[in-house]
Design a protein around this motif. Structure first.
Motif, PDB file in Angstrom:
ATOM      1  N   ALA A 122      19.454 -79.956   3.952  1.00 36.32           N
ATOM      2  CA  ALA A 122      20.197 -80.413   2.769  1.00 36.32           C
ATOM      3  C   ALA A 122      19.374 -81.396   1.938  1.00 36.32           C
ATOM      4  O   ALA A 122      19.325 -81.305   0.708  1.00 36.32           O
ATOM      5  CB  ALA A 122      21.512 -81.054   3.191  1.00 36.32           C
ATOM      6  N   VAL A 123      18.716 -82.341   2.614  1.00 32.56           N
ATOM      7  CA  VAL A 123      17.906 -83.320   1.893  1.00 32.56           C
ATOM      8  C   VAL A 123      16.687 -82.648   1.264  1.00 32.56           C
ATOM      9  O   VAL A 123      16.285 -82.978   0.137  1.00 32.56           O
ATOM     10  CB  VAL A 123      17.485 -84.467   2.830  1.00 32.56           C
ATOM     11  CG1 VAL A 123      16.454 -85.374   2.169  1.00 32.56           C
ATOM     12  CG2 VAL A 123      18.711 -85.284   3.233  1.00 32.56           C
ATOM     13  N   ARG A 125      16.541 -79.598   0.158  1.00 27.23           N
ATOM     14  CA  ARG A 125      17.031 -78.882  -1.023  1.00 27.23           C
ATOM     15  C   ARG A 125      17.319 -79.852  -2.162  1.00 27.23           C
ATOM     16  O   ARG A 125      16.993 -79.577  -3.330  1.00 27.23           O
ATOM     17  CB  ARG A 125      18.309 -78.115  -0.648  1.00 27.23           C
ATOM     18  CG  ARG A 125      18.997 -77.401  -1.800  1.00 27.23           C
ATOM     19  CD  ARG A 125      18.110 -76.344  -2.410  1.00 27.23           C
ATOM     20  NE  ARG A 125      18.822 -75.589  -3.426  1.00 27.23           N
ATOM     21  CZ  ARG A 125      18.244 -74.981  -4.450  1.00 27.23           C
ATOM     22  NH1 ARG A 125      16.917 -75.045  -4.595  1.00 27.23           N
ATOM     23  NH2 ARG A 125      18.955 -74.305  -5.321  1.00 27.23           N
ATOM     24  N   LEU A 126      17.912 -80.997  -1.839  1.00 28.81           N
ATOM     25  CA  LEU A 126      18.200 -81.999  -2.863  1.00 28.81           C
ATOM     26  C   LEU A 126      16.909 -82.517  -3.492  1.00 28.81           C
ATOM     27  O   LEU A 126      16.830 -82.682  -4.721  1.00 28.81           O
ATOM     28  CB  LEU A 126      18.981 -83.161  -2.239  1.00 28.81           C
ATOM     29  CG  LEU A 126      19.383 -84.303  -3.174  1.00 28.81           C
ATOM     30  CD1 LEU A 126      20.247 -83.801  -4.308  1.00 28.81           C
ATOM     31  CD2 LEU A 126      20.101 -85.399  -2.389  1.00 28.81           C
ATOM     32  N   ARG A 127      15.913 -82.749  -2.688  1.00 30.88           N
ATOM     33  CA  ARG A 127      14.619 -83.208  -3.197  1.00 30.88           C
ATOM     34  C   ARG A 127      14.035 -82.200  -4.190  1.00 30.88           C
ATOM     35  O   ARG A 127      13.536 -82.575  -5.252  1.00 30.88           O
ATOM     36  CB  ARG A 127      13.669 -83.431  -2.019  1.00 30.88           C
ATOM     37  CG  ARG A 127      12.246 -83.832  -2.402  1.00 30.88           C
ATOM     38  CD  ARG A 127      11.422 -83.938  -1.125  1.00 30.88           C
ATOM     39  NE  ARG A 127       9.994 -83.948  -1.355  1.00 30.88           N
ATOM     40  CZ  ARG A 127       9.224 -85.016  -1.288  1.00 30.88           C
ATOM     41  NH1 ARG A 127       9.760 -86.199  -1.001  1.00 30.88           N
ATOM     42  NH2 ARG A 127       7.928 -84.930  -1.474  1.00 30.88           N
ATOM     43  N   LEU A 166      15.697 -79.940  -5.971  1.00 33.69           N
ATOM     44  CA  LEU A 166      16.521 -79.912  -7.176  1.00 33.69           C
ATOM     45  C   LEU A 166      16.181 -81.075  -8.100  1.00 33.69           C
ATOM     46  O   LEU A 166      16.042 -80.900  -9.316  1.00 33.69           O
ATOM     47  CB  LEU A 166      18.004 -79.958  -6.800  1.00 33.69           C
ATOM     48  CG  LEU A 166      18.608 -78.673  -6.216  1.00 33.69           C
ATOM     49  CD1 LEU A 166      20.016 -78.944  -5.720  1.00 33.69           C
ATOM     50  CD2 LEU A 166      18.610 -77.569  -7.270  1.00 33.69           C
ATOM     51  N   VAL A 167      16.072 -82.273  -7.517  1.00 39.36           N
ATOM     52  CA  VAL A 167      15.795 -83.459  -8.330  1.00 39.36           C
ATOM     53  C   VAL A 167      14.410 -83.371  -8.967  1.00 39.36           C
ATOM     54  O   VAL A 167      14.239 -83.590 -10.171  1.00 39.36           O
ATOM     55  CB  VAL A 167      15.921 -84.738  -7.475  1.00 39.36           C
ATOM     56  CG1 VAL A 167      15.361 -85.946  -8.220  1.00 39.36           C
ATOM     57  CG2 VAL A 167      17.379 -84.975  -7.101  1.00 39.36           C
ATOM     58  N   ILE A 212      22.323 -93.816  -8.175  1.00 38.72           N
ATOM     59  CA  ILE A 212      22.670 -93.024  -6.998  1.00 38.72           C
ATOM     60  C   ILE A 212      23.867 -93.667  -6.318  1.00 38.72           C
ATOM     61  O   ILE A 212      23.916 -94.879  -6.144  1.00 38.72           O
ATOM     62  CB  ILE A 212      21.499 -92.946  -6.007  1.00 38.72           C
ATOM     63  CG1 ILE A 212      20.332 -92.155  -6.613  1.00 38.72           C
ATOM     64  CG2 ILE A 212      21.940 -92.295  -4.699  1.00 38.72           C
ATOM     65  CD1 ILE A 212      19.111 -92.136  -5.728  1.00 38.72           C
ATOM     66  N   THR A 214      16.391 -92.096   2.179  1.00 43.14           N
ATOM     67  CA  THR A 214      16.693 -90.786   1.606  1.00 43.14           C
ATOM     68  C   THR A 214      16.603 -90.820   0.082  1.00 43.14           C
ATOM     69  O   THR A 214      16.063 -89.900  -0.547  1.00 43.14           O
ATOM     70  CB  THR A 214      18.088 -90.318   2.045  1.00 43.14           C
ATOM     71  OG1 THR A 214      18.119 -90.231   3.480  1.00 43.14           O
ATOM     72  CG2 THR A 214      18.422 -88.951   1.461  1.00 43.14           C
ATOM     73  N   VAL A 256      13.942 -88.508  -1.875  1.00 41.19           N
ATOM     74  CA  VAL A 256      14.415 -87.492  -2.816  1.00 41.19           C
ATOM     75  C   VAL A 256      13.846 -87.719  -4.209  1.00 41.19           C
ATOM     76  O   VAL A 256      13.395 -86.783  -4.878  1.00 41.19           O
ATOM     77  CB  VAL A 256      15.959 -87.472  -2.854  1.00 41.19           C
ATOM     78  CG1 VAL A 256      16.468 -86.684  -4.051  1.00 41.19           C
ATOM     79  CG2 VAL A 256      16.501 -86.869  -1.556  1.00 41.19           C
ATOM     80  N   THR A 257      13.875 -88.950  -4.676  1.00 39.08           N
ATOM     81  CA  THR A 257      13.480 -89.232  -6.056  1.00 39.08           C
ATOM     82  C   THR A 257      11.998 -89.556  -6.219  1.00 39.08           C
ATOM     83  O   THR A 257      11.431 -89.380  -7.307  1.00 39.08           O
ATOM     84  CB  THR A 257      14.277 -90.416  -6.606  1.00 39.08           C
ATOM     85  OG1 THR A 257      13.935 -91.609  -5.882  1.00 39.08           O
ATOM     86  CG2 THR A 257      15.781 -90.171  -6.487  1.00 39.08           C
TER      87      THR A 257
END
Length: 212
Positions: free
Chosen positions: A130-131, A133-135, A137-138, A148, A188, A192-193
């Protein structure tokens, strides 16, 4: 195959159990030695995993019988154990938080930079699907992130029937839930960012005022 030594087999919620399960599943390493403050903790761990790992009487004995160390002990012990392992030239996986003070963290970072082994802190959410995938996407679609909102907590510790343990004592845990759960949130967000933090502001209070 790498011989691993586990420091801290746990007296309550055992982080070492998660590491042991992963090692057994991967079959790329072997738990060669364990050390715990109480022999009973090592005995419970060995019985659960049917392990023949050496039950060590001291940190020094453990370091003599492994290539890499996983440190799963209470927060206030992290600095001394990690320092000893790094000076011994071992690979080190240190559970978060790294230390209780920034000064100790800097010292460990400097030691790790001079050590022949690999060293890391156990921010495991980085490796979840999940993380990841989020990374993506961002970084690939959303772009710069300015705000956040997140939450993370442990249902076991929220139970007032759970008795006092080291996680609830400031001198052993540091800043309580901020160290225990907040560290994962902060890491996290950074992972991610890709953005560093310039300042962090927190509010805290005691949500369970009385325990056994």
């Amino acid at each position: 195959m790498i011989d691993i030594g586990i420091l801290g087999t746990g007296s309550t919620a055992s982080v070492a159990a998660w590491h042991t399960g992963a090692i057994l599943e991967s079959k790329r390493a072997h738990v060669a030695a364990v050390y715990n403050r109480t022999p009973e903790g090592m005995a419970r761990w060995a019985e659960r995993f049917s392990s023949d790992a050496r039950r060590c009487a001291s940190l020094e004995e453990l370091l003599d019988h492994c290539d890499a160390v996983i440190i799963c002990t209470p927060n206030h012990t992290h600095f001394d154990y990690a320092r000893a392992a790094l000076l011994a030239g071992k690979h080190v996986l240190l559970e978060k938080p790294m230390t209780l003070t920034p000064q100790e963290a800097v010292q460990l970072e400097e030691l790790a930079g001079r050590s022949p082994g690999f060293s890391t802190v156990g921010y495991v959410y980085r490796f979840s699907a999940a993380v990841g995938r989020l990374r993506s996407l961002v970084r690939d679609h959303i772009g710069p992130v300015y705000t956040i909102s997140g939450s993370l907590g442990g249902t076991r510790l929220a139970d007032p029937h759970i008795g006092i343990e080291w996680r609830m004592k400031a001198e052993r845990s540091g800043s309580g839930a901020l160290h225990d759960f907040g560290g994962h949130l902060l890491d996290t967000a950074h992972f991610v960012t890709g953005e560093p933090f310039s300042a962090i502001s927190c509010m805290r209070r005691v949500f369970v005022p009385e325990r056994q």
